[in-house]
Design a protein around this motif. Sequence first.
Motif, short mmCIF file in Angstrom:
data_model
loop_
_atom_site.label_atom_id
_atom_site.label_comp_id
_atom_site.label_asym_id
_atom_site.label_seq_id
_atom_site.Cartn_x
_atom_site.Cartn_y
_atom_site.Cartn_z
N HIS A 25 7.07 66.58 -7.92
CA HIS A 25 7.30 67.82 -7.06
C HIS A 25 6.25 67.70 -5.63
O HIS A 25 5.43 67.18 -5.89
CB HIS A 25 7.35 69.15 -7.72
CG HIS A 25 5.94 69.21 -8.39
ND1 HIS A 25 4.73 69.63 -7.61
CD2 HIS A 25 5.37 68.69 -9.73
CE1 HIS A 25 3.56 69.49 -8.49
NE2 HIS A 25 4.03 69.09 -9.73
N MET A 52 6.01 63.71 -15.35
CA MET A 52 6.06 64.81 -14.85
C MET A 52 7.03 64.80 -13.81
O MET A 52 7.30 63.66 -12.97
CB MET A 52 4.68 64.89 -13.93
CG MET A 52 4.59 66.06 -13.22
SD MET A 52 3.04 66.77 -12.90
CE MET A 52 3.02 66.24 -11.03
N ASP A 68 6.60 71.41 -15.43
CA ASP A 68 7.19 70.07 -14.76
C ASP A 68 6.78 68.65 -16.04
O ASP A 68 7.10 67.82 -15.59
CB ASP A 68 6.71 69.70 -13.58
CG ASP A 68 5.29 70.06 -13.32
OD1 ASP A 68 4.18 69.70 -14.45
OD2 ASP A 68 4.87 70.31 -12.31
MN MN Z 1 2.95 69.39 -11.61
#
Ligand code: MN
Length: 396
Positions: free
Chosen positions: A308, A305, A215
């Motif tokens: 999430h 990033m 990510d």
């Molecule tokens: Mn991460």
Amino acid sequence: MVSDEIQLQNLLLSSSQSVTDHARQKIHPITQQILESGSHICPLISGTLVGPLKVNEDLTTLDEDLKILESEFKARTSVHSNLAHRVKKSLEEKDEKLITVNTIEELQKAQVNYTNAYFPLSNVEPPVGVVTPGNCYPHRRTAIVIPYRNRSEHLKVFLRHLHPILLRQDIEYGIYVINQVGNGKFNRAKLLNVGFSEALQHYNKYDCVIFHDVDLLPEDDRNIYTCSSQPKHMSIAVNIFDYKLPYNDIFGGVTALTPAQFQLVNGYSNEYWGWGGEDDDMYKRIRYNCMSILRISEEHARYLMVRHHKDKGNEIMPERFTLLKASLNRQPYDGLKSLNYTVHNRMFGVLYNNISVSIGEPLVKTMTQEEQAVHFGIGIVGIFIIYILLFKRTCS
Ligand code: MN
Ligand code: UD2
């Protein structure tokens, strides 16, 4: 660290002033041809870099964009296939004997007709799954290892973003997605160990392995994906940490180690199941082996990033602090040396290589957050019942 191979190449293929006539005679005919035909060794800093980049997070065009990228890759021809094959063939026709020379010392000692000394860099074509520059000969080879499970969208965004950057950096590279099979506890560190050994088994010329969260997307292509004389921490300025180091000893996210550096510390510990601790453990291993952490400028080492949530199966590992305390005792045996896993599938592809593996389960079962909550709840209810039983008034 500059490998012998790179030193050799630099010595032979740098400018004519620095290479003596004697040394020049040692150059393999293929290397000669490369020089004469104008093909050149990839520069240390490629001229095609653009600097700060915008990350494209648009998911609507993702599949289409990847298809285009894939067909471009299929149409690519490498410098290897163009020139080296032709020369090799003509040598074979003349029935010339080739002698392998791998290091400068070997080359200097070699009691041979130097023009037949085989220069391995020039004519070994990498296998499928390794991307090589189209117009220059690479002398830096990087495997990118990604610990992975159920993050297909992140992976696609990552591939779309990273390939163009790496192509501009003029390095030879392969991307290895190490996919943990099953619903057991996630183990990032063990997957990274698996990726290290699988990548080198696939192509033993890598001089750098980059351990990369799926990510994290670099925001500047001057952050070169190669290794250094010391282990390198690459994700220094990350958006979620406000582009600052959250603490000085952090070694998570994106890191780069040469095979020798990684082997010296016996790789990562295999004992960190779930989130956290494995990166700090690696930091300790590196320091314990008298290496230091190298960080490039935070202007170049910027990452985004993708937002999430915590994944199922990767809950915080509460025992990580106990493990960390004994980290250095475990280092000699817990790591690459004790690594065991089962490969379900290896797929070497144009855009990435997928290796699906079972890596087992933790020896001591740890509780998930839900289980911890349930246990806590049962405890409270129990105390309440005991309280009621002990202090209940009975009416006569
Ligand atoms: Mn991460
Ligand atoms: C931080 C670190 C990370 C690692 C982790 C603790 C940074 C920027 N990142 O990330 O390197 O040390 O803390 O373990 O310092 N993954 C999957 N599927 C899963 C779970 C994880 O593919 O179900 C992979 C994926 O590549 C992901 C990586 O593991 O990027 C790290 O997991 P995370 O993103 O949940 O952890 P995070 O962001 O807290």
